[in-house]
Design a protein around this motif. Sequence first.
Motif, PDB file in Angstrom:
ATOM      1  N   LEU A  85       0.825  -1.206   0.000  1.00 49.18           N
ATOM      2  CA  LEU A  85       0.000   0.000   0.000  1.00 49.18           C
ATOM      3  C   LEU A  85       0.862   1.260   0.000  1.00 49.18           C
ATOM      4  CD1 LEU A  85      -2.730   1.434   0.182  1.00 49.18           C
ATOM      5  CD2 LEU A  85      -2.606   1.163   2.676  1.00 49.18           C
ATOM      6  N   ALA A  88       2.250   1.774  -3.439  1.00 53.55           N
ATOM      7  CA  ALA A  88       1.181   2.226  -4.337  1.00 53.55           C
ATOM      8  C   ALA A  88       0.897   3.708  -4.129  1.00 53.55           C
ATOM      9  CB  ALA A  88      -0.077   1.398  -4.114  1.00 53.55           C
ATOM     10  N   GLU A  89       0.878   4.154  -2.890  1.00 56.48           N
ATOM     11  CA  GLU A  89       0.631   5.575  -2.614  1.00 56.48           C
ATOM     12  C   GLU A  89       1.782   6.448  -3.115  1.00 56.48           C
ATOM     13  OE1 GLU A  89      -2.076   5.108   1.444  1.00 56.48           O
ATOM     14  OE2 GLU A  89       0.096   5.379   1.597  1.00 56.48           O
ATOM     15  N   GLU A 137      -0.922  -7.701  -4.866  1.00 57.53           N
ATOM     16  CA  GLU A 137      -1.594  -6.703  -4.041  1.00 57.53           C
ATOM     17  C   GLU A 137      -1.247  -5.291  -4.517  1.00 57.53           C
ATOM     18  OE1 GLU A 137      -1.718  -5.236   0.655  1.00 57.53           O
ATOM     19  OE2 GLU A 137      -0.736  -7.133   0.127  1.00 57.53           O
ATOM     20  N   LEU A 138       0.017  -5.066  -4.827  1.00 60.66           N
ATOM     21  CA  LEU A 138       0.452  -3.758  -5.309  1.00 60.66           C
ATOM     22  C   LEU A 138      -0.262  -3.377  -6.602  1.00 60.66           C
ATOM     23  CD1 LEU A 138       2.395  -1.331  -5.361  1.00 60.66           C
ATOM     24  CD2 LEU A 138       4.092  -2.835  -6.436  1.00 60.66           C
ATOM     25  N   TYR A 141      -3.849  -2.339  -6.005  1.00 60.83           N
ATOM     26  CA  TYR A 141      -3.991  -0.971  -5.497  1.00 60.83           C
ATOM     27  C   TYR A 141      -3.849   0.064  -6.616  1.00 60.83           C
ATOM     28  CZ  TYR A 141      -3.675  -2.508  -0.597  1.00 60.83           C
ATOM     29  OH  TYR A 141      -3.895  -3.098   0.639  1.00 60.83           O
ATOM     30  N   SER A 145     -10.564   0.633  -8.500  1.00 59.44           N
ATOM     31  CA  SER A 145     -11.110   0.110  -7.250  1.00 59.44           C
ATOM     32  C   SER A 145     -12.260  -0.846  -7.535  1.00 59.44           C
ATOM     33  CB  SER A 145     -11.586   1.254  -6.356  1.00 59.44           C
ATOM     34  OG  SER A 145     -12.627   1.972  -6.994  1.00 59.44           O
ATOM     35  N   GLN A 149     -14.540  -2.152  -1.870  1.00 57.17           N
ATOM     36  CA  GLN A 149     -13.133  -2.183  -1.440  1.00 57.17           C
ATOM     37  C   GLN A 149     -12.932  -1.173  -0.315  1.00 57.17           C
ATOM     38  OE1 GLN A 149     -10.300  -1.942  -4.653  1.00 57.17           O
ATOM     39  NE2 GLN A 149      -8.670  -1.182  -3.324  1.00 57.17           N
ATOM     40  N   VAL A 151      -9.899  -0.726   1.567  1.00 59.70           N
ATOM     41  CA  VAL A 151      -8.552  -0.148   1.615  1.00 59.70           C
ATOM     42  C   VAL A 151      -8.161   0.248   0.201  1.00 59.70           C
ATOM     43  CG1 VAL A 151      -6.135  -0.538   2.192  1.00 59.70           C
ATOM     44  CG2 VAL A 151      -7.925  -1.576   3.593  1.00 59.70           C
ATOM     45  N   ARG A 152      -7.914   1.528   0.018  1.00 63.30           N
ATOM     46  CA  ARG A 152      -7.614   2.049  -1.321  1.00 63.30           C
ATOM     47  C   ARG A 152      -6.333   2.883  -1.265  1.00 63.30           C
ATOM     48  NH1 ARG A 152     -12.910   5.336  -2.178  1.00 63.30           N
ATOM     49  NH2 ARG A 152     -11.913   5.935  -4.157  1.00 63.30           N
ATOM     50  N   ALA A 153      -5.605   2.898  -2.345  1.00 68.58           N
ATOM     51  CA  ALA A 153      -4.422   3.746  -2.468  1.00 68.58           C
ATOM     52  C   ALA A 153      -4.835   5.059  -3.102  1.00 68.58           C
ATOM     53  CB  ALA A 153      -3.365   3.065  -3.317  1.00 68.58           C
ATOM     54  N   GLU A 157      -4.876   4.515  -6.971  1.00 65.63           N
ATOM     55  CA  GLU A 157      -5.839   3.696  -7.697  1.00 65.63           C
ATOM     56  C   GLU A 157      -6.183   4.319  -9.041  1.00 65.63           C
ATOM     57  OE1 GLU A 157      -9.312   3.313  -5.220  1.00 65.63           O
ATOM     58  OE2 GLU A 157     -10.265   5.053  -6.118  1.00 65.63           O
TER      59      GLU A 157
END
Length: 330
Positions: A85, A88-89, A137-138, A141, A145, A149, A151-153, A157
């Motif tokens: 996460l 991704a951010e 997972e990366l 993100y 979306s 969902q 948990v979001r980046a 996203e």
Amino acid sequence: MTKYSMLDLAPIVQGGDAGLALRNARDLAQHAERWGFTRYWLAEHHNMPGIASAATAVAMAHVADGTSTIRIGAGGIMLPNHAPLIIAEQFGTLAALHPGRIDLGVGRAPGTDGLTAQALRRNLRQDIDTFPNDVAELMAYLGPSEPGQRVRAIPGEGTNVPVWVLGSSLYGAQLAAAFGLPYAFASHFAPQALDEAIEIYRHRFEPSEHLAKPYVMVGTNVFAADSAEEARRLMSSIQQAFLNLRRGTPGPLQPPVDGYEAALSPIERAGLDQALSCSAIGTADEVRDQLKAIIARTGADELMITAQVYDHAARLRSFEIAADVMKTLD
């Protein structure tokens, strides 16, 4: 025509500091943009006195802000050191600031020693064999979306930042093939499994929404100058760095030394020859022949050219020669 790109380790040279290294990195990327390089990548290393790109996303932001068209990326982010996460951010933020220009190469090595890896992760209970799950997972993100969902980046996203798998063994080749992702092999310092890894990747590649057919990038050192003697002299800085790292005494990048190889033991020379075998060294004509041979051997779609050269002006000249040479290759 084979594309050509640049990997820069933002070297901290003897007598310099990290600020100088990062200013030089930005200047190098600006030149690379003018010379027609497709992308400029930085790499994550920690506790290395000679490398200034530990905070890779921050260094990328500095470089991207000084350029306008060249792709800026990580070659790579060592994903076991981070929560997917967070990456991704970080890369979503870069993509928001520089849309269409950001690449994300990921690897599973720590990019450092064991003690520093523990300091980075706080503990080592995470198994590096979870790497495929972390990559999935990366990418999730960075994609659109899903309904519900939680948990979001953000940012992140929907950016679909291109993800590359990096490797120096057969593991990365198999993962890149299974995920249908582009594959970059670190043959500039670990060339042993290059041919087998490329063969496995191409043979097992599964087309995906990300990539329709295999795409291979090959890491290649280039030490180019107006004379063969000067090119080999420039190369002695990375030779010193390799041996110092193996001796457990890493430090800033050292000035070149005339006749450096002559003072080495046969074992040391053999180790350097093996580690740096995927290199092109010499004048423009000599570099052209050697790069042409590497492309013919590997069928590389792209060369990732790198060079640890002490003097910044000499480093610029070496990369300029490499760019001129690549433009002449079919």
